[in-house]
Design a protein around this motif. Structure first.
Motif, PDB file in Angstrom:
ATOM      1  N   GLY A 192       0.817  -1.198   0.000  1.00 57.77           N
ATOM      2  CA  GLY A 192       0.000   0.000   0.000  1.00 57.77           C
ATOM      3  C   GLY A 192       0.854   1.253   0.000  1.00 57.77           C
ATOM      4  O   GLY A 192       2.081   1.202  -0.163  1.00 57.77           O
ATOM      5  N   ASP A 193       0.213   2.379   0.199  1.00 60.23           N
ATOM      6  CA  ASP A 193       0.900   3.674   0.233  1.00 60.23           C
ATOM      7  C   ASP A 193       1.493   3.880   1.625  1.00 60.23           C
ATOM      8  O   ASP A 193       0.769   3.987   2.610  1.00 60.23           O
ATOM      9  CB  ASP A 193      -0.089   4.798  -0.096  1.00 60.23           C
ATOM     10  N   THR A 194       2.814   3.934   1.704  1.00 63.34           N
ATOM     11  CA  THR A 194       3.494   4.056   3.003  1.00 63.34           C
ATOM     12  C   THR A 194       4.161   5.416   3.179  1.00 63.34           C
ATOM     13  O   THR A 194       5.069   5.560   3.987  1.00 63.34           O
ATOM     14  CB  THR A 194       4.562   2.948   3.137  1.00 63.34           C
ATOM     15  N   THR A 195       3.693   6.398   2.421  1.00 63.47           N
ATOM     16  CA  THR A 195       4.311   7.726   2.482  1.00 63.47           C
ATOM     17  C   THR A 195       4.256   8.296   3.892  1.00 63.47           C
ATOM     18  O   THR A 195       5.237   8.854   4.398  1.00 63.47           O
ATOM     19  CB  THR A 195       3.607   8.697   1.505  1.00 63.47           C
ATOM     20  N   VAL A 196       3.113   8.149   4.553  1.00 58.58           N
ATOM     21  CA  VAL A 196       2.954   8.703   5.906  1.00 58.58           C
ATOM     22  C   VAL A 196       3.921   8.021   6.867  1.00 58.58           C
ATOM     23  O   VAL A 196       4.580   8.681   7.677  1.00 58.58           O
ATOM     24  CB  VAL A 196       1.498   8.537   6.389  1.00 58.58           C
ATOM     25  N   ASN A 197       4.011   6.688   6.778  1.00 54.66           N
ATOM     26  CA  ASN A 197       4.938   5.958   7.652  1.00 54.66           C
ATOM     27  C   ASN A 197       6.379   6.406   7.451  1.00 54.66           C
ATOM     28  O   ASN A 197       7.123   6.630   8.417  1.00 54.66           O
ATOM     29  CB  ASN A 197       4.843   4.455   7.379  1.00 54.66           C
ATOM     30  N   ARG A 198       6.773   6.516   6.197  1.00 55.24           N
ATOM     31  CA  ARG A 198       8.148   6.887   5.889  1.00 55.24           C
ATOM     32  C   ARG A 198       8.467   8.298   6.386  1.00 55.24           C
ATOM     33  O   ARG A 198       9.516   8.533   7.002  1.00 55.24           O
ATOM     34  CB  ARG A 198       8.398   6.790   4.382  1.00 55.24           C
ATOM     35  N   MET A 199       7.574   9.230   6.126  1.00 55.07           N
ATOM     36  CA  MET A 199       7.808  10.615   6.513  1.00 55.07           C
ATOM     37  C   MET A 199       7.804  10.763   8.039  1.00 55.07           C
ATOM     38  O   MET A 199       8.661  11.438   8.610  1.00 55.07           O
ATOM     39  CB  MET A 199       6.759  11.530   5.890  1.00 55.07           C
ATOM     40  N   TYR A 200       6.835  10.121   8.688  1.00 59.48           N
ATOM     41  CA  TYR A 200       6.752  10.230  10.149  1.00 59.48           C
ATOM     42  C   TYR A 200       7.991   9.649  10.826  1.00 59.48           C
ATOM     43  O   TYR A 200       8.559  10.253  11.742  1.00 59.48           O
ATOM     44  CB  TYR A 200       5.502   9.525  10.665  1.00 59.48           C
ATOM     45  N   LEU A 202      10.994   9.212   9.574  1.00 62.33           N
ATOM     46  CA  LEU A 202      12.184  10.002   9.273  1.00 62.33           C
ATOM     47  C   LEU A 202      12.216  11.281  10.103  1.00 62.33           C
ATOM     48  O   LEU A 202      13.241  11.618  10.707  1.00 62.33           O
ATOM     49  CB  LEU A 202      12.224  10.338   7.786  1.00 62.33           C
ATOM     50  N   VAL A 203      11.077  11.980  10.153  1.00 65.20           N
ATOM     51  CA  VAL A 203      11.004  13.213  10.942  1.00 65.20           C
ATOM     52  C   VAL A 203      11.223  12.910  12.423  1.00 65.20           C
ATOM     53  O   VAL A 203      11.962  13.622  13.115  1.00 65.20           O
ATOM     54  CB  VAL A 203       9.644  13.911  10.727  1.00 65.20           C
ATOM     55  N   MET A 204      10.605  11.840  12.901  1.00 61.69           N
ATOM     56  CA  MET A 204      10.749  11.479  14.308  1.00 61.69           C
ATOM     57  C   MET A 204      12.199  11.175  14.658  1.00 61.69           C
ATOM     58  O   MET A 204      12.721  11.628  15.681  1.00 61.69           O
ATOM     59  CB  MET A 204       9.878  10.271  14.631  1.00 61.69           C
ATOM     60  N   ALA A 205      12.867  10.404  13.798  1.00 63.00           N
ATOM     61  CA  ALA A 205      14.251  10.024  14.073  1.00 63.00           C
ATOM     62  C   ALA A 205      15.151  11.249  14.174  1.00 63.00           C
ATOM     63  O   ALA A 205      15.935  11.381  15.117  1.00 63.00           O
ATOM     64  CB  ALA A 205      14.767   9.085  12.988  1.00 63.00           C
ATOM     65  N   PHE A 206      15.025  12.167  13.212  1.00 62.28           N
ATOM     66  CA  PHE A 206      15.919  13.313  13.210  1.00 62.28           C
ATOM     67  C   PHE A 206      15.517  14.377  14.228  1.00 62.28           C
ATOM     68  O   PHE A 206      16.381  15.034  14.812  1.00 62.28           O
ATOM     69  CB  PHE A 206      15.991  13.914  11.802  1.00 62.28           C
ATOM     70  N   VAL A 208      13.806  13.815  17.182  1.00 59.59           N
ATOM     71  CA  VAL A 208      14.073  13.303  18.533  1.00 59.59           C
ATOM     72  C   VAL A 208      15.565  13.231  18.798  1.00 59.59           C
ATOM     73  O   VAL A 208      16.068  13.780  19.778  1.00 59.59           O
ATOM     74  CB  VAL A 208      13.420  11.921  18.729  1.00 59.59           C
ATOM     75  N   ILE A 209      16.292  12.527  17.926  1.00 58.17           N
ATOM     76  CA  ILE A 209      17.722  12.377  18.154  1.00 58.17           C
ATOM     77  C   ILE A 209      18.438  13.715  17.974  1.00 58.17           C
ATOM     78  O   ILE A 209      19.375  14.038  18.700  1.00 58.17           O
ATOM     79  CB  ILE A 209      18.313  11.313  17.199  1.00 58.17           C
ATOM     80  N   GLY A 210      17.960  14.527  17.002  1.00 53.72           N
ATOM     81  CA  GLY A 210      18.559  15.856  16.835  1.00 53.72           C
ATOM     82  C   GLY A 210      18.373  16.719  18.065  1.00 53.72           C
ATOM     83  O   GLY A 210      19.308  17.400  18.507  1.00 53.72           O
ATOM     84  N   LEU A 211      17.162  16.681  18.645  1.00 55.59           N
ATOM     85  CA  LEU A 211      16.902  17.446  19.870  1.00 55.59           C
ATOM     86  C   LEU A 211      17.752  16.930  21.022  1.00 55.59           C
ATOM     87  O   LEU A 211      18.339  17.718  21.776  1.00 55.59           O
ATOM     88  CB  LEU A 211      15.423  17.354  20.224  1.00 55.59           C
ATOM     89  N   ASP A 212      17.830  15.612  21.149  1.00 50.21           N
ATOM     90  CA  ASP A 212      18.622  15.036  22.241  1.00 50.21           C
ATOM     91  C   ASP A 212      20.100  15.385  22.098  1.00 50.21           C
ATOM     92  O   ASP A 212      20.764  15.738  23.082  1.00 50.21           O
ATOM     93  CB  ASP A 212      18.439  13.513  22.271  1.00 50.21           C
ATOM     94  N   LEU A 213      20.618  15.287  20.879  1.00 46.10           N
ATOM     95  CA  LEU A 213      22.022  15.644  20.660  1.00 46.10           C
ATOM     96  C   LEU A 213      22.271  17.123  20.924  1.00 46.10           C
ATOM     97  O   LEU A 213      23.328  17.497  21.450  1.00 46.10           O
ATOM     98  CB  LEU A 213      22.436  15.287  19.231  1.00 46.10           C
ATOM     99  N   MET A 214      21.314  17.961  20.572  1.00 45.31           N
ATOM    100  CA  MET A 214      21.453  19.391  20.822  1.00 45.31           C
ATOM    101  C   MET A 214      21.515  19.677  22.320  1.00 45.31           C
ATOM    102  O   MET A 214      22.323  20.494  22.785  1.00 45.31           O
ATOM    103  CB  MET A 214      20.290  20.155  20.187  1.00 45.31           C
ATOM    104  N   LEU A 215      20.664  18.996  23.100  1.00 42.78           N
ATOM    105  CA  LEU A 215      20.671  19.179  24.552  1.00 42.78           C
ATOM    106  C   LEU A 215      21.973  18.675  25.165  1.00 42.78           C
ATOM    107  O   LEU A 215      22.524  19.297  26.087  1.00 42.78           O
ATOM    108  CB  LEU A 215      19.476  18.457  25.175  1.00 42.78           C
ATOM    109  N   VAL A 216      22.468  17.539  24.657  1.00 48.26           N
ATOM    110  CA  VAL A 216      23.752  17.015  25.146  1.00 48.26           C
ATOM    111  C   VAL A 216      24.878  17.986  24.805  1.00 48.26           C
ATOM    112  O   VAL A 216      25.748  18.272  25.642  1.00 48.26           O
ATOM    113  CB  VAL A 216      24.028  15.625  24.543  1.00 48.26           C
TER     114      VAL A 216
END
Length: 312
Positions: A192-200, A202-206, A208-216
């Protein structure tokens, strides 16, 4: 399109192939996998046991180490038992529900581990920059609350992914060339169409981890600024030495995380069996080395472990 036999998410189980191309060596590969897993479990359960038994270790720093140990146990246990069942007994089938559950737990615990590492960076910042207020700022109760916030964050951020995938149609008997159900590997099995899964994801990974790395990074920039103001070179090195264990653990965890995440998306040129073995190291190496790093670098913990072992 007629070549695809579409099924609902409740139909045929997925097939986890293990390490494609190295099926003949699965038994041999299982040896280091099981050794790493046992050592990781032993080290982390030992840390939890000693911290729990010793009243003098009931401090914020050791509560954070206990949280890190729990996340290490969780990540490795989410992956290794199923991988070993594939290697030893050729049990490659996994239901869609089981696959989504595994995916949810291993990614949730990984996000939780990131939150623990951020809290540990904040702990070092308070200990070095405002040592006189450390006991009032970081109490045991506050550390527990921060841990609960990290857990709630991980669950809320990860819950949409399996829910979205559970509504997707999958091809009949989808084959996943991996040892565990990683999100992007499951997404590729959908017809099926997995555009939402892929985008969510990818955004979540960068984010969340981007925010955590910035705080560190913010914590350590403030720590370095405070340390550089110390006139005594000996005191300066002593202050920095209290951070080395956390820095090593953080480098190992974040490096392996980014490798695992990015290669699932953009690592088509990497040989599949190399990619899969290295991706599994993300769940095998940190649980083994984290207790060792903190056991070596934290004298109080090391002394308690040695004393307890000799006493027994």
């Amino acid at each position: 399109m007629a070549a695809f036999n579409l099924t609902t998410s409740d139909a045929s189980p997925f097939i986890l192939m293990g390490i494609p191309g190295l099926e003949a060596a699965h038994i041999w590969i299982s040896i280091p996998f099981s050794i790493f897993y046992i050592i990781g479990l032993f080290g982390n359960f030992m840390l939890l046991f000693v911290v729990g038994k010793e009243q003098t270790l009931h401090k914020p720093m050791y509560l954070l180490l206990s949280m890190l140990a729990l996340t290490d146990i969780g990540t490795s246990t989410s992956v290794v038992p199923k991988a070993l069942s594939i290697f030893w007994f050729n049990l490659k089938g996994i239901t869609v529900g089981g696959c989504l559950t595994q995916m949810f737990f291993l990614h949730s615990v990984s996000i939780m581990e990131s939150a623990v590492l951020v809290t540990m960076a904040y702990d070092r910042y308070v200990a070095i920059c405002t040592p006189l207020r450390y006991a009032t700022i970081l109490t045991n109760a506050r550390i527990v609350k921060l841990g609960l916030v990290g857990l709630i964050r991980a669950v809320l951020l990860m819950l949409p992914l399996p829910l979205l995938l559970s509504r997707q149609p999958f091809c009949d008997n989808p084959i996943i060339p991996h040892t565990y159900c990683e999100h992007m590997a499951v997404v590729k099995m959908s017809c099926g169409d997995t555009t939402v899964n892929r985008m969510y994801s990818l955004v979540m990974a960068f984010v969340v981890i981007g925010l955590d790395l910035m705080l560190v990074a913010l914590s350590y920039s403030l720590i370095i600024r405070a340390v550089l103001r110390i006139s005594s070179k000996k005191s300066c090195l002593k202050a920095l030495n209290t951070c080395t264990a956390h820095i090593w653990v953080m480098i190992t965890s974040f490096t392996l995380f980014f490798f695992s995440t990015l290669t699932h998306r953009f690592g088509q040129s990497i040989t599949p069996h190399v990619h899969i073995i290295l991706a599994n190291l993300f769940f095998l190496i940190p649980p083994v080395i984290n207790p060792i790093i903190y056991g070596v670098k934290t004298k109080e913990l090391r002394d308690k472990v040695v004393k307890y072992i000799y006493r027994r």
